[in-house]
Scaffold this active site. Structure first.
Site, PDB file in Angstrom:
ATOM      1  N   SER A 120     -10.118  62.247  25.599  1.00 53.92           N
ATOM      2  CA  SER A 120      -9.143  62.821  24.670  1.00 53.92           C
ATOM      3  C   SER A 120      -9.678  64.072  23.996  1.00 53.92           C
ATOM      4  O   SER A 120      -8.925  64.768  23.327  1.00 53.92           O
ATOM      5  CB  SER A 120      -8.841  61.815  23.556  1.00 53.92           C
ATOM      6  N   HIS A 141      -5.724  64.287  31.312  1.00 56.60           N
ATOM      7  CA  HIS A 141      -5.548  63.541  30.066  1.00 56.60           C
ATOM      8  C   HIS A 141      -4.149  62.931  29.999  1.00 56.60           C
ATOM      9  O   HIS A 141      -3.165  63.634  29.753  1.00 56.60           O
ATOM     10  CB  HIS A 141      -5.814  64.485  28.873  1.00 56.60           C
ATOM     11  N   GLU A 153      -2.043  66.238  30.292  1.00 59.24           N
ATOM     12  CA  GLU A 153      -2.736  67.508  30.026  1.00 59.24           C
ATOM     13  C   GLU A 153      -3.757  67.713  31.140  1.00 59.24           C
ATOM     14  O   GLU A 153      -4.469  66.769  31.508  1.00 59.24           O
ATOM     15  CB  GLU A 153      -3.498  67.410  28.691  1.00 59.24           C
ATOM     16  N   ASN A 191      -4.305  66.548  21.010  1.00 52.79           N
ATOM     17  CA  ASN A 191      -5.066  65.910  19.927  1.00 52.79           C
ATOM     18  C   ASN A 191      -5.591  66.901  18.899  1.00 52.79           C
ATOM     19  O   ASN A 191      -5.895  66.514  17.773  1.00 52.79           O
ATOM     20  CB  ASN A 191      -6.198  65.061  20.505  1.00 52.79           C
TER      21      ASN A 191
HETATM   22  P1  NAD Z   1     -10.163  50.883  25.376  1.00 51.40           P
HETATM   23  O1  NAD Z   1     -11.126  50.513  24.302  1.00 51.40           O
HETATM   24  O2  NAD Z   1      -8.860  50.161  25.462  1.00 51.40           O
HETATM   25  O3  NAD Z   1     -10.853  50.764  26.812  1.00 51.40           O
HETATM   26  C1  NAD Z   1     -12.109  51.293  27.135  1.00 51.40           C
HETATM   27  C2  NAD Z   1     -12.674  50.446  28.260  1.00 51.40           C
HETATM   28  O4  NAD Z   1     -13.852  51.076  28.784  1.00 51.40           O
HETATM   29  C3  NAD Z   1     -13.082  49.026  27.803  1.00 51.40           C
HETATM   30  O5  NAD Z   1     -12.403  48.072  28.599  1.00 51.40           O
HETATM   31  C4  NAD Z   1     -14.591  49.002  28.030  1.00 51.40           C
HETATM   32  O6  NAD Z   1     -15.068  47.736  28.419  1.00 51.40           O
HETATM   33  C5  NAD Z   1     -14.730  50.031  29.159  1.00 51.40           C
HETATM   34  N1  NAD Z   1     -16.091  50.546  29.331  1.00 51.40           N
HETATM   35  C6  NAD Z   1     -16.983  50.905  28.368  1.00 51.40           C
HETATM   36  N2  NAD Z   1     -18.122  51.343  28.954  1.00 51.40           N
HETATM   37  C7  NAD Z   1     -17.948  51.271  30.296  1.00 51.40           C
HETATM   38  C8  NAD Z   1     -18.775  51.560  31.426  1.00 51.40           C
HETATM   39  N3  NAD Z   1     -20.008  52.032  31.266  1.00 51.40           N
HETATM   40  N4  NAD Z   1     -18.267  51.357  32.657  1.00 51.40           N
HETATM   41  C9  NAD Z   1     -17.026  50.868  32.819  1.00 51.40           C
HETATM   42  N5  NAD Z   1     -16.186  50.574  31.800  1.00 51.40           N
HETATM   43  C10 NAD Z   1     -16.651  50.765  30.547  1.00 51.40           C
HETATM   44  O7  NAD Z   1      -9.928  52.460  25.211  1.00 51.40           O
HETATM   45  P2  NAD Z   1      -8.730  53.370  25.796  1.00 51.40           P
HETATM   46  O8  NAD Z   1      -7.743  53.586  24.706  1.00 51.40           O
HETATM   47  O9  NAD Z   1      -8.294  52.834  27.116  1.00 51.40           O
HETATM   48  O10 NAD Z   1      -9.501  54.755  25.982  1.00 51.40           O
HETATM   49  C11 NAD Z   1     -10.195  55.082  27.177  1.00 51.40           C
HETATM   50  C12 NAD Z   1     -10.284  56.592  27.304  1.00 51.40           C
HETATM   51  O11 NAD Z   1      -8.964  57.138  27.312  1.00 51.40           O
HETATM   52  C13 NAD Z   1     -11.030  57.289  26.163  1.00 51.40           C
HETATM   53  O12 NAD Z   1     -11.739  58.386  26.670  1.00 51.40           O
HETATM   54  C14 NAD Z   1      -9.883  57.750  25.265  1.00 51.40           C
HETATM   55  O13 NAD Z   1     -10.235  58.860  24.469  1.00 51.40           O
HETATM   56  C15 NAD Z   1      -8.857  58.134  26.311  1.00 51.40           C
HETATM   57  N6  NAD Z   1      -7.462  58.179  25.847  1.00 51.40           N
HETATM   58  C16 NAD Z   1      -7.010  57.239  24.952  1.00 51.40           C
HETATM   59  C17 NAD Z   1      -5.680  57.297  24.535  1.00 51.40           C
HETATM   60  C18 NAD Z   1      -5.120  56.272  23.576  1.00 51.40           C
HETATM   61  O14 NAD Z   1      -4.027  56.480  23.039  1.00 51.40           O
HETATM   62  N7  NAD Z   1      -5.782  55.164  23.346  1.00 51.40           N
HETATM   63  C19 NAD Z   1      -4.831  58.295  25.027  1.00 51.40           C
HETATM   64  C20 NAD Z   1      -5.325  59.226  25.953  1.00 51.40           C
HETATM   65  C21 NAD Z   1      -6.658  59.139  26.354  1.00 51.40           C
END
Ligand code: NAD
Length: 292
Positions: A120, A141, A153, A191
């Site tokens: 993000s 993104h 994005e 963001n």
């Molecule tokens: P989340 O906490 O729901 O999921 C993250 C996952 O990554 C977890 O299941 C965790 O176990 C896993 N993980 C951690 N370390 C790891 C590794 N070394 N190998 C494999 N898996 C691993 O978080 P999310 O909301 O899904 O966010 C994930 C990414 O997406 C982040 O970079 C976040 O910035 C981005 N993002 C989030 C949103 C949102 O609204 N939540 C929107 C766009 C982008």
């Protein structure tokens, strides 16, 4: 550049499972990985439930759902990504963790495979430098929830090739989504604009200007936002919100991006929003209840 047939997804959290969902429906084979195997199991169940809802609403057919689900498999470790044409990383928003993942993937993926990150906020150029293929590396993104949100994005790092950019655009088109191209600056476009607003809403709560309910009602009815800012912060995940504010604060070196101390405290408490059942609202009952 070869055709993209199989896509690996690293991180099966709320974003990873949404990405797997739309990719499988678009006809790609998907391999889903998470450091926590339970998250992959939970992700597959969520995808089934969410596709089931789409069938009930007449958005997709039962056949499309069955075919898509059959395209999704689990990858217990990165070595199973050896034949992937693209790997999308969607693990926790932490630069060191993501760099480690890309360094590890570098030794495994075939030479022509592409790497993408769903970060993000973190520098695409910096993440690309931790891989063995900065030219075949790009930011893709997605927005949350991925099956419902129209935007992707696209962010090129300094070394991203034209071919990689074209391949990323083709994927977004195949998903029937719309792209917005952003330059590689902290938190990109969406963001950079959204997160300071959410952080300000948390300051508004912290300073006692209004209650959770007053702030969210104010912005929903007063600014015509579909969700209130605190509700939205909970939905995104407060750990992700804090990580993005830190990238903005450090990356742009401007005090206007200072993360609100109340946001820091909630994350320290493990109150990360919807995904942990508590944030600015408590989600344990039938309807969310404000926690302040
Ligand atoms: P989340 O906490 O729901 O999921 C993250 C996952 O990554 C977890 O299941 C965790 O176990 C896993 N993980 C951690 N370390 C790891 C590794 N070394 N190998 C494999 N898996 C691993 O978080 P999310 O909301 O899904 O966010 C994930 C990414 O997406 C982040 O970079 C976040 O910035 C981005 N993002 C989030 C949103 C949102 O609204 N939540 C929107 C766009 C982008």
């Amino acid at each position: 550049m070869g055709a993209i047939v199989t896509i690996g997804v690293v991180g099966a959290g709320q974003m990873g499972h949404g990405i797997a969902h739309v990719m499988a429906l678009a006809g790609y084979n998907v391999m889903l990985n998470d450091i926590d195997p339970d998250r992959v199991m939970a992700a597959v169940t969520s995808i089934e439930n969410n596709m089931g809802r789409q069938v009930a609403k007449g958005i997709i057919t039962q056949t499309a759902m069955t075919t898509a689900l059959a395209r999704i498999s689990r990858a217990e470790n990165f070595s199973m990504f050896a034949d992937c044409d693209l790997v999308i990383e969607s693990a926790t928003e932490n630069q060191a963790l993501k760099k480690k993942i890309f360094a590890e993937l570098s030794g495994i993926l075939k030479k022509e495979a592409l790497m993408a990150t769903n970060t993000s906020s973190i520098s695409i150029t910096g993440l690309a430098a931790s891989s063995d293929r900065p030219d075949r590396f790009i930011g893709l993104h997605f927005m949350n929830p991925v099956p419902m949100m129209q935007l992707v994005e696209i962010i090129r790092g300094i070394a991203t090739s034209k071919e990689t950019f074209e391949a990323a655009k083709a994927i977004v088109e195949r998903l029937n989504k719309t792209m917005a191209v952003s330059e590689d600056f902290p938190a990109f476009i969406v963001n950079r604009v959204l997160m300071p607003m959410l952080n300000e809403a948390i300051y508004t709560l912290y300073e006692g200007v209004g209650t959770v309910e007053a702030i969210d009602t104010g912005m929903k009815l007063g600014a015509n936002h579909p969700m209130g800012p605190l509700e939205l912060a909970d939905f995104i995940g407060l750990d992700t919100c804090l990580a993005i504010m830190q990238v903005l604060y450090e990356g742009l070196a401007d005090s206007k991006y200072r993360p609100c101390p109340l946001l820091v405290k909630y994350v320290e408490a493990g109150w990360l929003g919807r995904k942990t059942g508590r944030g600015f609202y408590d989600y344990s009952g039938a309807a969310p209840v404000p926690t302040r």
